[in-house]
Design a protein around this motif. Structure first.
Motif, PDB file in Angstrom:
ATOM      1  N   CYS A  52       0.705  -1.236   0.200  1.00 54.15           N
ATOM      2  CA  CYS A  52       0.019   0.034  -0.090  1.00 54.15           C
ATOM      3  C   CYS A  52       0.948   1.223   0.069  1.00 54.15           C
ATOM      4  N   ASP A  54       0.403   3.761   1.621  1.00 55.50           N
ATOM      5  CA  ASP A  54       0.331   4.490   3.348  1.00 55.50           C
ATOM      6  C   ASP A  54       1.948   4.536   3.890  1.00 55.50           C
ATOM      7  N   ALA A  76      -4.050   0.360  -1.148  1.00 53.51           N
ATOM      8  CA  ALA A  76      -4.720  -0.761  -0.730  1.00 53.51           C
ATOM      9  C   ALA A  76      -4.244  -1.668  -1.539  1.00 53.51           C
ATOM     10  N   HIS A 107      -2.122  -3.931   5.146  1.00 46.50           N
ATOM     11  CA  HIS A 107      -1.732  -3.392   6.641  1.00 46.50           C
ATOM     12  C   HIS A 107      -3.052  -3.280   7.272  1.00 46.50           C
ATOM     13  N   CYS A 110      -5.925   0.208   6.987  1.00 46.93           N
ATOM     14  CA  CYS A 110      -5.797   0.835   5.748  1.00 46.93           C
ATOM     15  C   CYS A 110      -6.751   1.746   5.368  1.00 46.93           C
ATOM     16  N   GLY A 111      -6.551   3.015   5.039  1.00 47.44           N
ATOM     17  CA  GLY A 111      -7.501   4.022   4.768  1.00 47.44           C
ATOM     18  C   GLY A 111      -8.516   3.465   3.593  1.00 47.44           C
TER      19      GLY A 111
HETATM   20 ZN   LIG Z   1      -3.240   1.077   3.080  1.00 44.43          ZN
END
Ligand SMILES: [Zn+2]
Length: 221
Positions: A52, A54, A76, A107, A110-111
């Motif tokens: 991801c 992130d 994602a 993870h 995760c947004g």
């Molecule tokens: Zn993520």
């Protein structure tokens, strides 16, 4: 006053980054004098990391050196069939670099996964996240049994990784390399709260045979 935790603050500039880079390169050269001269000759990483975007969940958690991990990251960690960017990365890593391992790493927190659990409109990102909504829809019964929203999000992170491992194993470049030279595909989850990786037991793909291609032109029933 205590030292700030992070190294690059809101008021820092590119100059700070360049200066950090000089210090980093000198430190690494002193520790491993052959690293940069070796990397100047080319790369031969053993690992393709698909993760991801992130900021907390990158391949740095493997504690490896520059030259050891070929990387593709997106929101994602999704591997859609028609995504030219990830397909190109996979082909180059598998056919040219001949990596031995592909790691798909999701993870927790995760947004992208959190967003897929709501009905809030985000814009163009919603098209991308439909891949996670598809996974959510396929596993609705299991997810509905989890009353706590964090448990639900954590489980969807894991289900998304399993689904992306299946997508990857349906890619003919990957399929061929698994058969011919034992390429391994692993599904992992990274815990942003502990820094630890966990290997997922990815169930077998029930539909695997539907995706196997050959150059013989015959109609499969
Ligand atoms: Zn993520």
């Amino acid at each position: 006053m205590s030292k700030p935790l992070f190294r690059f603050g809101a008021n820092d500039t590119l100059m700070n980054l360049l200066s950090r880079n000089q210090t980093w390169a000198s430190r690494l050269s002193a520790l491993r004098p052959s690293l940069f001269p070796t990397n100047a000759q080319g790369q031969s990483p053993q690992i393709l990391w698909i993760g991801c975007s992130d900021s907390r969940a990158g391949e740095a958690c493997l504690d490896l050196l520059p030259g050891e991990v070929f990387v593709h990251r997106n929101i994602a960690n999704i591997m859609p069939y028609g995504d030219l960017s990830s397909l190109s990365v996979i082909q180059f890593a598998v056919d040219v670099l001949k990596v031995k391992h592909i790691i798909i790493c999701g993870h927790y927190d995760c947004g992208g996964v959190w967003a897929s659990l709501t009905s809030k409109k985000l814009g163009i990102l919603d098209h991308w996240l439909k891949h996670i909504r598809d996974t959510k829809a396929r596993h609705k019964c299991e997810l509905d049994k989890l009353p706590d929203s964090r448990d639900k999000a954590n489980r969807l992170v894991e289900l998304n990784v399993c689904s992306q491992v299946h997508n990857l194993k349906r890619n003919d470049v990957v399929m061929d390399a698994m058969k011919s030279r034992g390429l391994e595909v692993h599904g992992l989850v990274y815990d942003v709260g502990s820094g630890l990786l966990k290997e997922l037991e990815v169930p077998d793909d029930e539909n695997e045979d539907q995706y196997s291609l050959s150059s013989d032109d015959h109609y499969a029933h």
